[in-house]
Design an enzyme around this catalytic site. Structure first.
Site, PDB file in Angstrom:
ATOM      1  N   GLY A  12      52.297  50.631 -80.386  1.00  0.00           N
ATOM      2  CA  GLY A  12      52.076  49.233 -80.754  1.00  0.00           C
ATOM      3  C   GLY A  12      53.123  48.257 -80.272  1.00  0.00           C
ATOM      4  O   GLY A  12      53.369  47.230 -80.901  1.00  0.00           O
ATOM      5  N   ASN A  14      52.901  46.314 -77.664  1.00  0.00           N
ATOM      6  CA  ASN A  14      52.213  45.057 -77.335  1.00  0.00           C
ATOM      7  C   ASN A  14      51.782  44.313 -78.598  1.00  0.00           C
ATOM      8  O   ASN A  14      51.828  43.089 -78.641  1.00  0.00           O
ATOM      9  CB  ASN A  14      51.015  45.318 -76.416  1.00  0.00           C
ATOM     10  CG  ASN A  14      51.422  45.385 -74.952  1.00  0.00           C
ATOM     11  OD1 ASN A  14      52.060  44.485 -74.434  1.00  0.00           O
ATOM     12  ND2 ASN A  14      51.069  46.475 -74.286  1.00  0.00           N
ATOM     13  N   ARG A  66      29.020  60.306 -81.707  1.00  0.00           N
ATOM     14  CA  ARG A  66      29.570  59.080 -81.127  1.00  0.00           C
ATOM     15  C   ARG A  66      28.741  57.862 -81.550  1.00  0.00           C
ATOM     16  O   ARG A  66      29.283  56.787 -81.779  1.00  0.00           O
ATOM     17  CB  ARG A  66      29.581  59.218 -79.597  1.00  0.00           C
ATOM     18  CG  ARG A  66      30.527  58.263 -78.905  1.00  0.00           C
ATOM     19  CD  ARG A  66      31.940  58.423 -79.452  1.00  0.00           C
ATOM     20  NE  ARG A  66      32.853  57.476 -78.870  1.00  0.00           N
ATOM     21  CZ  ARG A  66      34.032  57.811 -78.345  1.00  0.00           C
ATOM     22  NH1 ARG A  66      34.431  59.044 -78.329  1.00  0.00           N
ATOM     23  NH2 ARG A  66      34.826  56.873 -77.849  1.00  0.00           N
ATOM     24  N   ASN A 108      41.970  42.850 -72.480  1.00  0.00           N
ATOM     25  CA  ASN A 108      42.716  44.098 -72.381  1.00  0.00           C
ATOM     26  C   ASN A 108      43.957  43.859 -71.536  1.00  0.00           C
ATOM     27  O   ASN A 108      43.959  43.019 -70.646  1.00  0.00           O
ATOM     28  CB  ASN A 108      41.825  45.159 -71.723  1.00  0.00           C
ATOM     29  CG  ASN A 108      42.536  46.496 -71.555  1.00  0.00           C
ATOM     30  OD1 ASN A 108      43.167  47.001 -72.493  1.00  0.00           O
ATOM     31  ND2 ASN A 108      42.442  47.080 -70.372  1.00  0.00           N
ATOM     32  N   HIS A 110      46.411  45.883 -68.920  1.00  0.00           N
ATOM     33  CA  HIS A 110      46.459  47.111 -68.116  1.00  0.00           C
ATOM     34  C   HIS A 110      47.765  47.135 -67.329  1.00  0.00           C
ATOM     35  O   HIS A 110      48.150  46.121 -66.731  1.00  0.00           O
ATOM     36  CB  HIS A 110      45.261  47.157 -67.156  1.00  0.00           C
ATOM     37  CG  HIS A 110      45.223  48.418 -66.356  1.00  0.00           C
ATOM     38  ND1 HIS A 110      44.824  49.625 -66.900  1.00  0.00           N
ATOM     39  CD2 HIS A 110      45.576  48.681 -65.072  1.00  0.00           C
ATOM     40  CE1 HIS A 110      44.929  50.568 -65.967  1.00  0.00           C
ATOM     41  NE2 HIS A 110      45.384  50.022 -64.859  1.00  0.00           N
ATOM     42  N   ASP A 151      38.175  48.399 -66.558  1.00  0.00           N
ATOM     43  CA  ASP A 151      39.147  47.502 -65.900  1.00  0.00           C
ATOM     44  C   ASP A 151      38.504  46.632 -64.825  1.00  0.00           C
ATOM     45  O   ASP A 151      39.139  46.292 -63.823  1.00  0.00           O
ATOM     46  CB  ASP A 151      40.318  48.308 -65.287  1.00  0.00           C
ATOM     47  CG  ASP A 151      41.048  49.162 -66.307  1.00  0.00           C
ATOM     48  OD1 ASP A 151      41.158  48.724 -67.466  1.00  0.00           O
ATOM     49  OD2 ASP A 151      41.511  50.260 -65.956  1.00  0.00           O
TER      50      ASP A 151
END
Length: 198
Positions: A12, A14, A66, A108, A110, A151
């Site tokens: 964590g 970020n 899932r 996100n 990356h 991405d």
């Protein structure tokens, strides 16, 4: 106020950068409404608790399939009524239904300069190992919107650092986190909170 939900799997760092940036006014008009992790041992949950932010665990391991997980996960996310979902080192594939429901509202971070060293299988140290193996002279981080590819969503911000002789994957990872990730992720959130981004 932009309602931000942060999804994390690990330490964590970020998340901490976002919490600090909200507290010191680098990110304005923003409130972190919750933190969800797929890992009950994620240190990120302790960071959230320390900051007085609600933290929860929703793990695929706790569900029979899932599909059931995806449904429960989406319900949990919906319960926070987020305006923005931030993937800060979240190692679970985001269900397509969630991407549809929150289109343009998921970002996100990356740890490379996309389109280099990204896509399926490129996460954590693997990104930096690949960059060093390829012999690149610069690397960095990218904040992007999330779409149904890996991405592949539109890029919001990128920041580069030099790759130095003798770098190990760990050393490069740390340099990119400190000099790139912790700066551009809060910056992107602030841009979105203040309508500086289309």
């Amino acid at each position: 106020m932009l309602r931000v939900l942060v999804l994390v799997s690990g330490g964590g760092t970020n998340l901490q950068a976002i919490i600090d940036a909200v507290n010191n006014g680098q990110i304005t008009n923003t409130e972190i409404v919750g933190v969800i992790s797929n890992n009950k041992n994620a240190f990120a949950l302790e960071r959230a608790a320390k900051a007085g932010i609600k933290g929860e665990v929703v793990s695929p391991k706790d569900y029979e399939s899932r599909d059931i997980f995806n449904k429960e996960f989406l319900n949990k996310v919906d319960s926070y009524k987020p305006d923005l979902i931030v993937l800060a080192g979240f190692l679970v594939v985001i269900p397509p239904e969630m991407i549809d429901r929150y289109e343009g509202k998921i970002i996100n971070i990356h740890p490379s300069l996309i389109p280099s060293f990204c896509g399926t299988g490129f996460y954590g140290l693997k990104v930096h190992e690949a960059a060093l193996e390829r012999g690149v002279k610069i690397s960095g981080a990218t904040v992007h919107f999330v779409d149904k590819g890996t991405d592949t969503g539109p890029i919001i911000l990128q920041k580069a650092v030099e790759v130095l002789p003798g770098d190990t994957p760990e050393v490069l990872q740390k340099r990119i986190m400190e000099n790139c990730e912790w700066k551009i992720l809060p910056q992107a959130i602030d841009m979105i909170a203040n309508q500086k981004l289309k």
